[in-house]
Design an enzyme around this catalytic site. Sequence first.
Site, PDB file in Angstrom:
ATOM      1  N   HIS A 250       1.777 -10.416   6.011  1.00 24.54           N
ATOM      2  CA  HIS A 250       2.719 -10.353   7.132  1.00 24.54           C
ATOM      3  C   HIS A 250       4.117 -10.775   6.655  1.00 24.54           C
ATOM      4  CE1 HIS A 250      -0.887 -11.239  10.049  1.00 24.54           C
ATOM      5  NE2 HIS A 250      -0.873  -9.987   9.628  1.00 24.54           N
TER       6      HIS A 250
ATOM      7  N   ASN B 157       8.524  -5.281   9.544  1.00 22.80           N
ATOM      8  CA  ASN B 157       8.413  -6.731   9.727  1.00 22.80           C
ATOM      9  C   ASN B 157       9.628  -7.441   9.140  1.00 22.80           C
ATOM     10  OD1 ASN B 157       5.906  -6.014  10.691  1.00 22.80           O
ATOM     11  ND2 ASN B 157       4.831  -6.540   8.817  1.00 22.80           N
TER      12      ASN B 157
ATOM     13  N   MET C  85       0.180   0.633   5.168  1.00 22.11           N
ATOM     14  CA  MET C  85      -0.875  -0.369   5.374  1.00 22.11           C
ATOM     15  C   MET C  85      -1.624  -0.119   6.680  1.00 22.11           C
ATOM     16  SD  MET C  85       0.116  -4.226   4.422  1.00 22.11           S
ATOM     17  CE  MET C  85       0.544  -4.727   2.772  1.00 22.11           C
TER      18      MET C  85
ATOM     19  N   SER D  12       0.861  -1.177   0.000  1.00 14.81           N
ATOM     20  CA  SER D  12       0.000   0.000   0.000  1.00 14.81           C
ATOM     21  C   SER D  12       0.895   1.223   0.000  1.00 14.81           C
ATOM     22  CB  SER D  12      -0.889  -0.013   1.247  1.00 14.81           C
ATOM     23  OG  SER D  12      -1.858   1.002   1.137  1.00 14.81           O
TER      24      SER D  12
ATOM     25  N   THR E 285       2.888  -6.653  13.558  1.00 16.96           N
ATOM     26  CA  THR E 285       3.084  -5.197  13.622  1.00 16.96           C
ATOM     27  C   THR E 285       3.494  -4.729  15.013  1.00 16.96           C
ATOM     28  OG1 THR E 285       1.430  -5.015  11.890  1.00 16.96           O
ATOM     29  CG2 THR E 285       2.040  -2.970  13.011  1.00 16.96           C
TER      30      THR E 285
HETATM   31  C1  FAD Z   1      -6.246  -5.484   5.531  1.00 17.26           C
HETATM   32  C2  FAD Z   1      -5.026  -5.611   6.401  1.00 17.26           C
HETATM   33  C3  FAD Z   1      -5.143  -6.144   7.669  1.00 17.26           C
HETATM   34  C4  FAD Z   1      -4.010  -6.259   8.491  1.00 17.26           C
HETATM   35  N1  FAD Z   1      -4.190  -6.681   9.770  1.00 17.26           N
HETATM   36  C5  FAD Z   1      -3.131  -6.749  10.588  1.00 17.26           C
HETATM   37  C6  FAD Z   1      -3.319  -7.103  11.962  1.00 17.26           C
HETATM   38  O1  FAD Z   1      -4.438  -7.309  12.423  1.00 17.26           O
HETATM   39  N2  FAD Z   1      -2.213  -7.180  12.760  1.00 17.26           N
HETATM   40  C7  FAD Z   1      -0.959  -6.947  12.273  1.00 17.26           C
HETATM   41  O2  FAD Z   1       0.006  -7.066  13.040  1.00 17.26           O
HETATM   42  N3  FAD Z   1      -0.761  -6.569  10.985  1.00 17.26           N
HETATM   43  C8  FAD Z   1      -1.811  -6.456  10.138  1.00 17.26           C
HETATM   44  N4  FAD Z   1      -1.630  -6.043   8.858  1.00 17.26           N
HETATM   45  C9  FAD Z   1      -0.251  -5.736   8.405  1.00 17.26           C
HETATM   46  C10 FAD Z   1       0.170  -4.347   8.869  1.00 17.26           C
HETATM   47  O3  FAD Z   1      -0.631  -3.366   8.248  1.00 17.26           O
HETATM   48  C11 FAD Z   1       1.645  -4.151   8.542  1.00 17.26           C
HETATM   49  O4  FAD Z   1       2.375  -5.113   9.296  1.00 17.26           O
HETATM   50  C12 FAD Z   1       2.150  -2.771   8.928  1.00 17.26           C
HETATM   51  O5  FAD Z   1       1.423  -1.748   8.289  1.00 17.26           O
HETATM   52  C13 FAD Z   1       3.634  -2.634   8.559  1.00 17.26           C
HETATM   53  O6  FAD Z   1       4.046  -1.331   8.914  1.00 17.26           O
HETATM   54  P1  FAD Z   1       5.264  -0.614   8.204  1.00 17.26           P
HETATM   55  O7  FAD Z   1       5.286   0.784   8.702  1.00 17.26           O
HETATM   56  O8  FAD Z   1       6.489  -1.435   8.385  1.00 17.26           O
HETATM   57  O9  FAD Z   1       4.961  -0.665   6.629  1.00 17.26           O
HETATM   58  P2  FAD Z   1       3.736  -0.089   5.781  1.00 17.26           P
HETATM   59  O10 FAD Z   1       2.586   0.174   6.651  1.00 17.26           O
HETATM   60  O11 FAD Z   1       3.565  -1.008   4.642  1.00 17.26           O
HETATM   61  O12 FAD Z   1       4.276   1.329   5.248  1.00 17.26           O
HETATM   62  C14 FAD Z   1       5.362   1.420   4.355  1.00 17.26           C
HETATM   63  C15 FAD Z   1       5.279   2.750   3.600  1.00 17.26           C
HETATM   64  O13 FAD Z   1       6.534   2.945   2.918  1.00 17.26           O
HETATM   65  C16 FAD Z   1       6.284   3.635   1.707  1.00 17.26           C
HETATM   66  N5  FAD Z   1       7.404   3.417   0.786  1.00 17.26           N
HETATM   67  C17 FAD Z   1       7.838   2.248   0.263  1.00 17.26           C
HETATM   68  N6  FAD Z   1       8.935   2.453  -0.501  1.00 17.26           N
HETATM   69  C18 FAD Z   1       9.195   3.782  -0.474  1.00 17.26           C
HETATM   70  C19 FAD Z   1      10.202   4.596  -1.051  1.00 17.26           C
HETATM   71  N7  FAD Z   1      11.205   4.081  -1.801  1.00 17.26           N
HETATM   72  N8  FAD Z   1      10.141   5.940  -0.847  1.00 17.26           N
HETATM   73  C20 FAD Z   1       9.158   6.490  -0.086  1.00 17.26           C
HETATM   74  N9  FAD Z   1       8.185   5.737   0.520  1.00 17.26           N
HETATM   75  C21 FAD Z   1       8.212   4.408   0.327  1.00 17.26           C
HETATM   76  C22 FAD Z   1       4.983   3.021   1.218  1.00 17.26           C
HETATM   77  O14 FAD Z   1       4.341   3.898   0.319  1.00 17.26           O
HETATM   78  C23 FAD Z   1       4.189   2.795   2.522  1.00 17.26           C
HETATM   79  O15 FAD Z   1       3.295   3.852   2.764  1.00 17.26           O
HETATM   80  C24 FAD Z   1      -2.722  -5.885   8.009  1.00 17.26           C
HETATM   81  C25 FAD Z   1      -2.615  -5.328   6.733  1.00 17.26           C
HETATM   82  C26 FAD Z   1      -3.757  -5.180   5.936  1.00 17.26           C
HETATM   83  C27 FAD Z   1      -3.612  -4.542   4.589  1.00 17.26           C
END
Ligand code: FAD
Length: 502
Positions: free
Chosen positions: A437, A471, A130, A124, A483
Site C-alpha cells: 500500500h 495511491n 496489481m 506487478s 485502493t
Molecule cells: C496480493 C495483493 C493484495 C492486495 N489487497 C488489497 C486490498 O485488499 N485492498 C486494497 O485497497 N489494496 C490491495 N492491494 C493493493 C492494490 O492492488 C493496489 O492499491 C492497486 O492495484 C493500485 O492500483 P493502480 O492502478 O494505482 O496501480 P497498479 O495496479 O499497480 O497498476 C499500475 C500499472 O502501471 C504499469 N506501468 C508502470 N510503469 C509504466 C510505464 N512507464 N509505462 C507503461 N506502464 C507502466 C504497470 O505495469 C502496472 O500494470 C493488494 C495488492 C496485492 C498484490
Amino acid sequence: MPHPAAEVVDVVVVGSGPVGSTFARIIGDARPGCRILVVDVGPRVPGVPGLHTQTMSPEERARARLLTQGAQSGVDQSEVRDPGEAAALDPVLDHDRLVRPGLFLLGEGAKVEGEFGLAAASMSSGIGGMGIHWSGSCPRPNGTERIPFIPAEEMDQAYDVADRLLSVDHDPAPGDDLLQRMRAALAAEFDADAPDASPVTMTPLAVVVDGNGPQVSGPSVILGDLAERVPGFALRPRTLARRVLIEDGAVHGVELECRDTGATYEVRCRHVVVAADALRTPQLLFASGVRPRTLGRYLNDHLKMTGTTTLSRAYTSDDRGRTPGRPIGVVLIPFSSRVREIQGQVHPAARSIWFSGADFAGLAFYGAKDLQFSDRVAFSGSRRDSFGMPAMTVRYTLTDRDRATIELLESTARRAAEALGGSSEDLTFAPGGSSLHYQGSTRMGATDDGESVCDSYGRVWGVDGLTVGGNNVIPTATAANPTITSVALAVRAATTIAGRLE
Ligand SMILES: Cc1cc2nc3c(=O)[nH]c(=O)nc-3n(C[C@H](O)[C@H](O)[C@H](O)COP(=O)(O)OP(=O)(O)OC[C@H]3O[C@@H](n4cnc5c(N)ncnc54)[C@H](O)[C@@H]3O)c2cc1C
C-alpha cells in the site's frame, strides 16, 4: 504492428490497474466520441482484460502470475518462496514471504544499509496491474485519514461512484450468524475505546458473484463494456511510456516503446494521465524532467502485523470448504484518529474468500506511518532498472512514533484474538513494503507550496495536461487499504479531464 509516428489521441493513460482503468471508464462514459489510449508495459494475460486471477482456472492463474512478474517473469515464486499450495493462495497468511506470485521485488535499492527500508516493495506488470492479484478490501478512511481540503460531501459522492465501479458490497453476508457474533464480540472489546469513532463493522469487499460464488472484482469490472461503447478506446499491452513530452509548460504527447520490437514512437495528445503505481509514477515524471521538490517524498507504507488466532468453540464452524454458496466476510476494526491510528481485519477461515478451515482466523493489522519528508524514492540520472527507466533507491526510516504504533498493532491484535476466545502465537511484524500500500510519492496539496506535486484533481502543478493518479496522490497518514480512495480520487480527476475535452 506498425505504430504511425503521427498517431493522435485525446488522452493517453499510462497504467491499466484499477486507477488507470477508472480514468478510461469515466472519460469514456462522459465523452464516448473521444480517443483514449491506455498503455501498459506488462502483457495481456488470459481472459478479458483486467480479469482477476482468482476467477481463472488454476492453470491460467499460474500462467497469468508468471507473465506479470516483470524481470522475474517465468520464475515460479510460489515454489521458490512457499511450498504450500494453500499458503500460495492466501495473501493473509503469507507474512513470511517477501514476494508473492504475480509480483516482482524492487530489489537492489529497496533498502539502504542501516535503515528500515522497503525490502518487500513489489510491483506487478500486466494488463490490470496489481488489481488482478489484490484481495478487494475497500474500507473508507476515517478522521485524519481523510483528505482535509476535499469537501467531505464531494468525496463521499466520489466514493459512491468508486463503490459502483468496483462492485463493492458493504455487507457481503448480511445476517450470517457466525460473522455477526464475531463482529459483536470485537465490538464489545473495542468500541468503548473510541466512542466517537466508527464502530467495529464488516469490511466492504469488491466482489462479483458468479457460478463459483463470490469472486474479487477489479479492472475488468471497472472497464465493463467500455471497448464496445467507445470506438476510440484502445488498450495497448507491452508498451512502456518512456517520457511525457512537454513544451512551454504543456503536455503534447508521450514517447512509447514497444517491448516486442524495442521500437520507440510518439503519440500526440493534450492530456496524459500517469497511473503507474506509487513507485513508477514518480519515476516517469522524473524521466520526463518533471522534478518538483516533493517528487518521491513522503513515501509511506502501512506498518503491518499479521498472524493467525485460534478461535473458541463459539466461533468455529462445520463449514470447512470453499463451496460456491458459502457466505464470506471480514470483520473490520476501524482507524480512530484519537485512540487507534491503526486498522484491524479479522478473517475467519470459515468465511474467507481465500482459504479453507474452521477453527482459526487470519489477523491483518495496519498502522499509519509517521510521515516524513526524508522517506522517499529517489531516481538515478545514470543507472537504469530492468525496463531501462531511472533506477530507484528507497530511503526509509522508522520514528519513535512508528515504534509506538507497532506496539499498538501487536497489543490490539492480541486483544482481538483473546476477544474471540483464542490466542495468537505467530504474530509477525512484516518487513517494510509488505502491505503493498505504498502512498504519498506524488502527493496532492491544497496549494502549490512546495509540499505537494499535484492539486486535489491530480493535476501536476505547473504542467498543463499532466495528471497523476494512484495511491501516490494520497497525502494523509492512513491505515485503511487505499485502493478505493485512489479510485474515488480518479473519479474526480477524470471528470475534470472529461470536462476539458470537446
Ligand atoms: C496480493 C495483493 C493484495 C492486495 N489487497 C488489497 C486490498 O485488499 N485492498 C486494497 O485497497 N489494496 C490491495 N492491494 C493493493 C492494490 O492492488 C493496489 O492499491 C492497486 O492495484 C493500485 O492500483 P493502480 O492502478 O494505482 O496501480 P497498479 O495496479 O499497480 O497498476 C499500475 C500499472 O502501471 C504499469 N506501468 C508502470 N510503469 C509504466 C510505464 N512507464 N509505462 C507503461 N506502464 C507502466 C504497470 O505495469 C502496472 O500494470 C493488494 C495488492 C496485492 C498484490
